[in-house]
Design an enzyme around this catalytic site. Structure first.
Site, short mmCIF file in Angstrom:
data_model
loop_
_atom_site.label_atom_id
_atom_site.label_comp_id
_atom_site.label_asym_id
_atom_site.label_seq_id
_atom_site.Cartn_x
_atom_site.Cartn_y
_atom_site.Cartn_z
N GLU A 60 3.40 6.99 -10.76
CA GLU A 60 3.15 7.61 -9.02
C GLU A 60 3.37 9.34 -9.27
O GLU A 60 3.18 9.93 -9.01
CB GLU A 60 4.88 7.49 -9.01
CG GLU A 60 5.30 5.81 -8.37
CD GLU A 60 3.85 5.02 -8.24
OE1 GLU A 60 3.67 5.63 -6.93
OE2 GLU A 60 3.64 3.91 -7.81
N CYS A 74 -1.93 -0.24 -7.35
CA CYS A 74 -1.99 0.38 -6.18
C CYS A 74 -2.10 0.12 -5.37
O CYS A 74 -3.29 -0.17 -4.72
CB CYS A 74 -2.53 2.11 -6.50
SG CYS A 74 -2.25 3.35 -5.44
N LEU A 75 -1.15 0.92 -4.30
CA LEU A 75 -1.05 0.32 -2.68
C LEU A 75 -2.19 0.64 -2.04
O LEU A 75 -2.24 0.44 -0.33
CB LEU A 75 0.62 0.92 -1.63
CG LEU A 75 1.79 -0.22 -2.86
CD1 LEU A 75 2.68 0.06 -1.85
CD2 LEU A 75 1.50 -2.29 -1.93
N GLY A 99 6.46 1.27 -6.42
CA GLY A 99 6.62 2.31 -6.20
C GLY A 99 5.70 3.25 -5.08
O GLY A 99 4.44 2.63 -5.37
NI NI Z 1 -0.96 4.03 -6.77
#
Ligand code: NI
Length: 161
Positions: free
Chosen positions: A130, A87-88, A43
């Site tokens: 997200e 989380c990226l 996401g």
């Molecule tokens: Ni994230």
């Protein structure tokens, strides 16, 4: 290729703005967001690619790739569940987060068509994570204060190594 912004960038703390028109620019952006997360995540939200717009994409196993434009969370279950998140924008940090188990969300897709998803499991978790990005909220912000502080120290150590 879109760069993914990481913790410390102020855009991650800002509320994103509604998309006014679902046009080619938005479709291109959505496609580039899928590219940016390919092989890395499931996401990604607008603020994570330095866009102030209310858009996120998901690509969860067992579900088709989805684009959510101007999403609204219309219902969440009272039942909560703890699931490990990453989380990226906080690479390499993985922590258990408690959130509602299921969710109903309405949004528009990249073709400008409204749709509703009612789901639980991993897709519900990704949608809630997200959606938070569009509100300027990170998953560490969902932790209790003490845990959040420890998560930030842990992250700062991780990025130094
Ligand atoms: Ni994230």
């Amino acid at each position: 290729m879109l760069d993914i912004v990481t913790y410390g960038n102020e855009i991650l703390g800002k509320k994103a703005e509604s998309v006014v028109e679902i046009n080619d620019a938005i479709r291109t952006m959505a496609a580039e967001m899928f590219e940016a997360m390919a092989g890395k995540g499931i996401g990604l939200a607008g603020p994570q690619v330095a866009s102030p717009l209310r858009i996120f994409v998901t690509n969860v196993e067992g579900d088709k790739p989805r684009v959510f434009i101007n999403p609204e969370i219309v219902l969440t279950s009272q039942e909560l569940i703890s699931i490990e998140e990453g989380c990226l924008s906080l690479p390499r940090l993985y922590l258990d987060v408690i959130r509602p188990e299921s969710v109903r969300v309405q949004a528009w897709n990249e073709k400008g068509r409204p749709f509703t998803v009612e789901t639980d499991g991993l897709l519900a978790r990704v949608i809630l994570h997200e959606y938070d990005h569009l509100e300027g909220v990170l998953f560490i912000d969902r932790l209790k204060a003490g845990k959040r502080d420890r998560a930030i120290s842990q992250y700062q150590k991780l990025i130094k190594t």
